[in-house]
Design a protein around this motif. Structure first.
Motif, mmCIF file in Angstrom:
data_model
loop_
_atom_site.group_PDB
_atom_site.id
_atom_site.type_symbol
_atom_site.label_atom_id
_atom_site.label_comp_id
_atom_site.label_asym_id
_atom_site.label_seq_id
_atom_site.Cartn_x
_atom_site.Cartn_y
_atom_site.Cartn_z
ATOM 1 N N TRP A 135 0.847 -1.209 0.000
ATOM 2 C CA TRP A 135 0.000 0.000 0.000
ATOM 3 C C TRP A 135 0.876 1.250 0.000
ATOM 4 C CZ3 TRP A 135 -5.562 0.585 1.276
ATOM 5 C CH2 TRP A 135 -5.939 1.925 1.453
ATOM 6 N N GLU A 136 1.814 1.327 0.955
ATOM 7 C CA GLU A 136 2.653 2.512 1.051
ATOM 8 C C GLU A 136 3.485 2.705 -0.215
ATOM 9 O OE1 GLU A 136 3.205 3.017 5.878
ATOM 10 O OE2 GLU A 136 4.923 2.400 4.669
ATOM 11 N N ALA A 137 4.003 1.604 -0.775
ATOM 12 C CA ALA A 137 4.839 1.706 -1.970
ATOM 13 C C ALA A 137 4.048 2.216 -3.166
ATOM 14 C CB ALA A 137 5.466 0.345 -2.285
ATOM 15 N N LEU A 138 2.887 1.620 -3.410
ATOM 16 C CA LEU A 138 2.119 1.953 -4.610
ATOM 17 C C LEU A 138 1.240 3.191 -4.429
ATOM 18 C CD1 LEU A 138 1.005 -1.602 -5.790
ATOM 19 C CD2 LEU A 138 2.827 -0.181 -6.749
ATOM 20 N N TYR A 139 0.523 3.271 -3.321
ATOM 21 C CA TYR A 139 -0.435 4.354 -3.123
ATOM 22 C C TYR A 139 0.217 5.612 -2.550
ATOM 23 C CZ TYR A 139 -4.229 0.839 -3.617
ATOM 24 O OH TYR A 139 -5.087 -0.133 -4.057
ATOM 25 N N ASP A 140 1.044 5.457 -1.514
ATOM 26 C CA ASP A 140 1.612 6.616 -0.830
ATOM 27 C C ASP A 140 2.880 7.133 -1.510
ATOM 28 O OD1 ASP A 140 -0.444 6.224 0.959
ATOM 29 O OD2 ASP A 140 0.813 5.390 2.534
ATOM 30 N N ARG A 141 3.803 6.243 -1.872
ATOM 31 C CA ARG A 141 5.063 6.671 -2.491
ATOM 32 C C ARG A 141 4.875 6.987 -3.975
ATOM 33 N NH1 ARG A 141 5.801 5.671 2.172
ATOM 34 N NH2 ARG A 141 5.121 7.832 2.183
ATOM 35 N N ALA A 219 7.621 1.155 -11.495
ATOM 36 C CA ALA A 219 8.255 -0.136 -11.245
ATOM 37 C C ALA A 219 8.383 -0.310 -9.743
ATOM 38 C CB ALA A 219 9.625 -0.211 -11.902
ATOM 39 N N PHE A 220 7.949 -1.448 -9.245
ATOM 40 C CA PHE A 220 8.003 -1.745 -7.816
ATOM 41 C C PHE A 220 8.968 -2.904 -7.605
ATOM 42 C CE2 PHE A 220 5.423 -3.418 -3.943
ATOM 43 C CZ PHE A 220 6.396 -2.934 -3.089
ATOM 44 N N ASP A 221 10.110 -2.611 -6.992
ATOM 45 C CA ASP A 221 11.169 -3.595 -6.778
ATOM 46 C C ASP A 221 11.063 -4.198 -5.385
ATOM 47 O OD1 ASP A 221 13.624 -4.996 -6.575
ATOM 48 O OD2 ASP A 221 14.587 -3.191 -5.779
ATOM 49 N N THR A 222 10.837 -5.507 -5.318
ATOM 50 C CA THR A 222 10.787 -6.212 -4.040
ATOM 51 C C THR A 222 11.971 -7.160 -3.882
ATOM 52 O OG1 THR A 222 9.512 -8.109 -4.875
ATOM 53 C CG2 THR A 222 8.261 -6.160 -4.183
ATOM 54 N N ILE A 223 12.956 -7.054 -4.770
ATOM 55 C CA ILE A 223 14.077 -8.001 -4.787
ATOM 56 C C ILE A 223 15.387 -7.345 -4.382
ATOM 57 C CG2 ILE A 223 15.440 -9.564 -6.238
ATOM 58 C CD1 ILE A 223 12.920 -9.912 -7.966
ATOM 59 N N ARG A 236 8.991 4.692 -17.896
ATOM 60 C CA ARG A 236 8.865 5.844 -18.795
ATOM 61 C C ARG A 236 9.579 7.067 -18.211
ATOM 62 N NH1 ARG A 236 5.575 9.714 -16.809
ATOM 63 N NH2 ARG A 236 3.900 9.139 -15.370
ATOM 64 N N VAL A 237 9.891 8.004 -19.051
ATOM 65 C CA VAL A 237 10.438 9.278 -18.610
ATOM 66 C C VAL A 237 9.449 9.933 -17.637
ATOM 67 C CG1 VAL A 237 11.165 11.578 -19.366
ATOM 68 C CG2 VAL A 237 11.771 9.564 -20.725
ATOM 69 N N TYR A 238 9.967 10.458 -16.538
ATOM 70 C CA TYR A 238 9.176 11.051 -15.453
ATOM 71 C C TYR A 238 8.349 10.005 -14.687
ATOM 72 C CZ TYR A 238 10.359 15.491 -17.709
ATOM 73 O OH TYR A 238 11.034 16.541 -18.275
ATOM 74 N N GLY A 239 8.733 8.751 -14.797
ATOM 75 C CA GLY A 239 8.029 7.706 -14.065
ATOM 76 C C GLY A 239 8.573 7.524 -12.657
ATOM 77 N N ASP A 240 8.047 6.504 -11.980
ATOM 78 C CA ASP A 240 8.396 6.232 -10.584
ATOM 79 C C ASP A 240 9.030 4.852 -10.431
ATOM 80 O OD1 ASP A 240 7.186 8.156 -8.298
ATOM 81 O OD2 ASP A 240 5.927 8.269 -10.092
ATOM 82 N N VAL A 241 10.009 4.765 -9.544
ATOM 83 C CA VAL A 241 10.568 3.486 -9.120
ATOM 84 C C VAL A 241 10.539 3.456 -7.599
ATOM 85 C CG1 VAL A 241 12.538 1.928 -9.156
ATOM 86 C CG2 VAL A 241 12.100 3.417 -11.120
ATOM 87 N N VAL A 242 9.964 2.410 -7.044
ATOM 88 C CA VAL A 242 9.923 2.232 -5.595
ATOM 89 C C VAL A 242 10.628 0.923 -5.257
ATOM 90 C CG1 VAL A 242 8.490 2.150 -3.523
ATOM 91 C CG2 VAL A 242 7.668 3.367 -5.555
ATOM 92 N N THR A 243 11.512 0.962 -4.273
ATOM 93 C CA THR A 243 12.167 -0.261 -3.825
ATOM 94 C C THR A 243 11.996 -0.411 -2.325
ATOM 95 O OG1 THR A 243 14.239 -1.527 -3.774
ATOM 96 C CG2 THR A 243 14.422 0.872 -3.498
ATOM 97 N N LEU A 261 13.582 10.060 -13.356
ATOM 98 C CA LEU A 261 12.734 9.185 -12.558
ATOM 99 C C LEU A 261 12.661 9.675 -11.112
ATOM 100 C CD1 LEU A 261 13.947 5.673 -13.796
ATOM 101 C CD2 LEU A 261 12.102 7.098 -14.702
ATOM 102 N N ARG A 262 11.516 9.437 -10.514
ATOM 103 C CA ARG A 262 11.364 9.704 -9.081
ATOM 104 C C ARG A 262 11.604 8.400 -8.332
ATOM 105 N NH1 ARG A 262 5.909 12.485 -7.351
ATOM 106 N NH2 ARG A 262 5.072 10.574 -8.267
ATOM 107 N N ILE A 263 12.592 8.384 -7.440
ATOM 108 C CA ILE A 263 12.983 7.183 -6.708
ATOM 109 C C ILE A 263 12.450 7.270 -5.287
ATOM 110 C CG2 ILE A 263 14.895 5.728 -5.964
ATOM 111 C CD1 ILE A 263 14.719 5.992 -8.992
ATOM 112 N N SER A 264 11.776 6.224 -4.842
ATOM 113 C CA SER A 264 11.253 6.177 -3.474
ATOM 114 C C SER A 264 11.801 4.948 -2.757
ATOM 115 C CB SER A 264 9.723 6.113 -3.475
ATOM 116 O OG SER A 264 9.166 7.267 -4.070
ATOM 117 N N LEU A 265 12.219 5.155 -1.505
ATOM 118 C CA LEU A 265 12.746 4.075 -0.673
ATOM 119 C C LEU A 265 11.707 3.772 0.402
ATOM 120 C CD1 LEU A 265 16.373 5.474 -0.248
ATOM 121 C CD2 LEU A 265 15.470 4.028 -2.086
ATOM 122 N N GLU A 266 11.039 2.641 0.267
ATOM 123 C CA GLU A 266 9.932 2.283 1.159
ATOM 124 C C GLU A 266 10.425 1.392 2.304
ATOM 125 O OE1 GLU A 266 6.557 1.202 3.167
ATOM 126 O OE2 GLU A 266 6.849 2.917 1.838
#
Length: 333
Positions: A135-141, A219-223, A236-243, A261-266
């Motif tokens: 939830w936090e990774a996809l919805y909040d971050r 892109a949501f990285d769980t690895i 995509r350009v201006y997309g999001d990556v959450v790990t 890209l916007r990088i988020s550390l969850e």
């Protein structure tokens, strides 16, 4: 009471079933829960190997996820009564008087939610950490919106299998990496639009082909490791990556910067580690909403294996293989 103690950092054998004193309510907003089940998560195995966040408070009881029945409440508790069935992610990071590999635990009511009525205690104990993380990774971050395209790594895993469903609930399209045809079938059942067998297919090219060459919105990285930075060209350009893992020194940040890209550390443990009550309450609200979706049949928890409490070491060994699907849970007998 019976509890599994981590006696020292090390191999799974440091987890020992022992008789210990029952935990006591120390604050008026705490509740005492008789646990029926405790989830086993990768963070548990990491803490067991390297040591807990509170090394001066050893031995420790691990386990962040729990489900059980309220046995006593503090004088200031407002939301729960004795006999209520609850589930939560709290404790288990090495602090004394906490942890869920046990028959009883004490939790502040700010972290607790009513258990989904349609789930067993085992299924409920499998859910909190992965629900909150996804939830936090996809919805909040990443601020996922309807119509977006999402790449979720390890879609058959604990976090991945609920991330797929949360993305679909929001109205997104999902591609996800899996290692086998069996896992591909599982993620399709969970709603994934496009499983990618990453051992046979370049997942970046597959994601680009799926999006007409543009790349996914999120892109949501769980690895972790190279999977994190290898995902940059798939976005995509201006997309999001959450790990949910810490980026390593080999990370190619230029690829992310060139695509803006916007990088988020969850890290869903932050509220617990820093004592952020409002954030803990937000996580409890996440569990309440997810419980509603579970009871409405919109969200499923894939429980792959259960072990009796005394076999916590065996459960840790199972997680270490990296081949399990869904979640593993300890049952209090």
């Amino acid at each position: 009471m019976k509890a599994v103690l981590m006696t020292a950092p090390g191999s799974p054998e440091v987890l020992q079933l022992q008789q210990v004193p029952e935990p006591k309510l120390q604050n008026d907003t705490e509740i005492l829960v008789r646990l029926h089940a405790a989830g086993v998560n990768p963070i548990d195995t990491k803490l067991r190997q390297r040591g807990t966040f509170y090394p001066d408070q050893m031995p420790a009881i691990l386990g962040c996820d729990g489900a059980g029945v309220v046995e006593a409440v503090g004088s200031g508790v407002q939301q729960f009564r004795v006999g209520d069935e609850v589930y939560f992610c709290a404790g288990g990071l090495g602090e004394s008087n906490t942890g869920n590999y046990a028959e009883l635990t004490v939790v502040d009511e700010s972290s607790v939610a009513p258990k989904p009525t349609s789930l067993s205690f085992a299924e409920a104990a499998a859910a909190p950490l992965v629900l909150i993380t996804a939830w936090e990774a996809l919805y909040d971050r990443a601020r996922l919106e309807a119509g977006q395209k999402v790449l979720i790594h390890a879609g058959a895993g604990g976090v991945g299998h609920v991330a797929i469903q949360l993305a679909k609930i929001k109205g997104a399209e999902v591609c996800t990496t899996v290692s086998s045809q069996d896992k591909a079938r599982l993620v399709r059942q969970l709603g994934a639009d496009h499983p990618i067998l990453y051992k046979q297919t370049d997942f970046v090219q597959a994601a680009l082909d799926w999006t007409g060459g543009e790349g996914v919105d999120i892109a949501f990285d769980t690895i972790g490791g190279k999977t994190f930075w290898e995902s940059f060209p798939a976005v995509r350009v201006y997309g999001d990556v959450v790990t949910i893992l810490e980026p390593d020194s080999a990370t190619n940040w230029k690829a992310a910067r060139s695509r803006n890209l916007r990088i988020s550390l969850e890290l869903m443990l932050t509220p617990l580690l820093q004592g952020l009550v409002a954030a803990q309450q937000h996580q409890a609200e996440i569990l309440k909403q997810c419980a509603q979706w579970i009871d409405e049949g919109k969200l499923k928890i894939h429980l792959s294996e259960t072990y009796p409490l005394q076999d916590a070491a065996v459960a840790h060994q199972a997680i270490a293989t990296g081949s399990t699907t869904g979640k593993i849970v300890l049952i209090m007998e």
